[in-house]
Design an enzyme around this catalytic site. Structure first.
Site, mmCIF file in Angstrom:
data_model
loop_
_atom_site.group_PDB
_atom_site.id
_atom_site.type_symbol
_atom_site.label_atom_id
_atom_site.label_comp_id
_atom_site.label_asym_id
_atom_site.label_seq_id
_atom_site.Cartn_x
_atom_site.Cartn_y
_atom_site.Cartn_z
ATOM 1 N N ARG A 4 0.967 6.606 7.756
ATOM 2 C CA ARG A 4 1.009 6.774 6.299
ATOM 3 C C ARG A 4 0.631 8.191 5.881
ATOM 4 N NH1 ARG A 4 1.449 1.649 3.924
ATOM 5 N NH2 ARG A 4 0.416 -0.054 4.991
ATOM 6 N N PHE A 44 14.662 2.957 9.665
ATOM 7 C CA PHE A 44 13.258 2.689 9.367
ATOM 8 C C PHE A 44 12.513 4.023 9.310
ATOM 9 C CE2 PHE A 44 8.898 1.401 9.979
ATOM 10 C CZ PHE A 44 8.830 0.317 9.127
ATOM 11 N N LYS A 69 17.399 2.584 0.149
ATOM 12 C CA LYS A 69 18.339 2.367 1.258
ATOM 13 C C LYS A 69 19.453 1.488 0.701
ATOM 14 C CE LYS A 69 14.974 1.951 5.034
ATOM 15 N NZ LYS A 69 14.499 0.977 6.025
ATOM 16 N N LYS A 91 0.828 -1.194 0.000
ATOM 17 C CA LYS A 91 0.000 0.000 0.000
ATOM 18 C C LYS A 91 0.871 1.256 0.000
ATOM 19 C CE LYS A 91 -3.033 -2.407 3.231
ATOM 20 N NZ LYS A 91 -3.413 -2.450 4.648
ATOM 21 N N GLY A 92 2.127 1.065 0.379
ATOM 22 C CA GLY A 92 3.023 2.202 0.629
ATOM 23 C C GLY A 92 3.213 3.189 -0.504
ATOM 24 N N ASP A 96 14.721 -1.695 -0.017
ATOM 25 C CA ASP A 96 15.522 -1.952 1.174
ATOM 26 C C ASP A 96 16.473 -3.109 0.835
ATOM 27 O OD1 ASP A 96 16.313 -2.091 3.834
ATOM 28 O OD2 ASP A 96 14.450 -2.913 4.590
ATOM 29 N N GLU A 152 7.293 1.976 -6.696
ATOM 30 C CA GLU A 152 7.460 1.463 -5.336
ATOM 31 C C GLU A 152 7.913 2.596 -4.405
ATOM 32 O OE1 GLU A 152 6.704 -0.370 -3.100
ATOM 33 O OE2 GLU A 152 7.965 -2.137 -2.850
ATOM 34 N N ASP A 153 7.492 2.512 -3.152
ATOM 35 C CA ASP A 153 7.870 3.548 -2.195
ATOM 36 C C ASP A 153 9.344 3.470 -1.792
ATOM 37 O OD1 ASP A 153 7.515 1.135 -0.884
ATOM 38 O OD2 ASP A 153 6.195 1.906 0.683
#
Ligand code: IMP
Length: 181
Positions: A166, A153, A132, A44-45, A104, A100-101
């Site tokens: 969010r 994070f 990241k 959902k990000g 990682d 994509e948000d």
């Protein structure tokens, strides 16, 4: 603007994000001139990123959504990626851009890339807001990147911690005490 009480540090302000998202949208619009790419938003990000990106675009892309799960509501990845919601339409012969948000370890995007490639799109690129780099475990090609951020994070601008935060309009780091609650 007032800082959310659970946020310790702001990594990226609203202004910085807006400026960079606009640049990304302009770049993509230039690269896909005359085409109708399908923006595949990873739930959902990435929905806030997707909607801002869309509004700055000078082309008319299609959008679709895909859902994967790897994190179990906490801050550590399990390393296992599962498809929890598939695209509505086939992407055979389409120019696809995964939106994509954050990347990682890279496991989520690698999984998605492999999965979508089996459907034979005409092209496939990846657009991420945050990278990241230090946390990368698998190499995945990033075609459009908003920002490289430290290996911390982060929440806000669509990104959550246990489904919260969010709606914060900037990207920030949570106070330690939040994780102990
Ligand atoms: P990867 O598979 O390790 O690259 O992780 C990608 C996914 O993990 C993203 O789609 C996010 O949902 C989540 N994630 C990774 N880092 C963060 C973070 O700092 N905040 C919130 N979610 C994150």
């Amino acid at each position: 603007m007032e800082l959310h009480p659970d946020i310790k540090e702001v990594i990226l302000s609203e202004e910085k994000i807006r400026k960079r998202v606009r640049e990304l949208a302009e770049q993509i619009s230039e690269d896909y001139k005359g085409k109708t790419p399908v923006l595949v938003s990873v739930l959902k990000g990435s929905v806030i990123f997707l909607s801002d990106l869309l509004r700055f675009m000078k082309i008319n892309p299609k959008i679709d959504f895909i859902g994967v799960s790897s994190y179990q509501g906490k801050t550590q990845t399990t390393g296992e990626v599962r498809l929890v919601m598939d695209l509505k339409d086939p992407i055979y012969g389409e120019d696809v851009i995964i939106v994509e948000d954050i990347v990682d370890t890279g496991l989520t995007l690698e999984y998605l890339r492999e999965n979508l490639l089996t459907r034979k799109p005409s092209s496939l690129r990846i657009c991420v807001l945050l990278d990241k780099i230090e946390a990368r475990k698998v190499d995945v090609p990033i075609d459009y990147r908003g920002f490289v951020i430290p290996n911390k994070f982060v929440v806000g601008y669509g990104l959550d911690y246990d489904e919260r935060y969010r709606n914060i309009p900037y990207i920030g780091v949570l106070k330690e005490e939040v994780y102990k609650r």
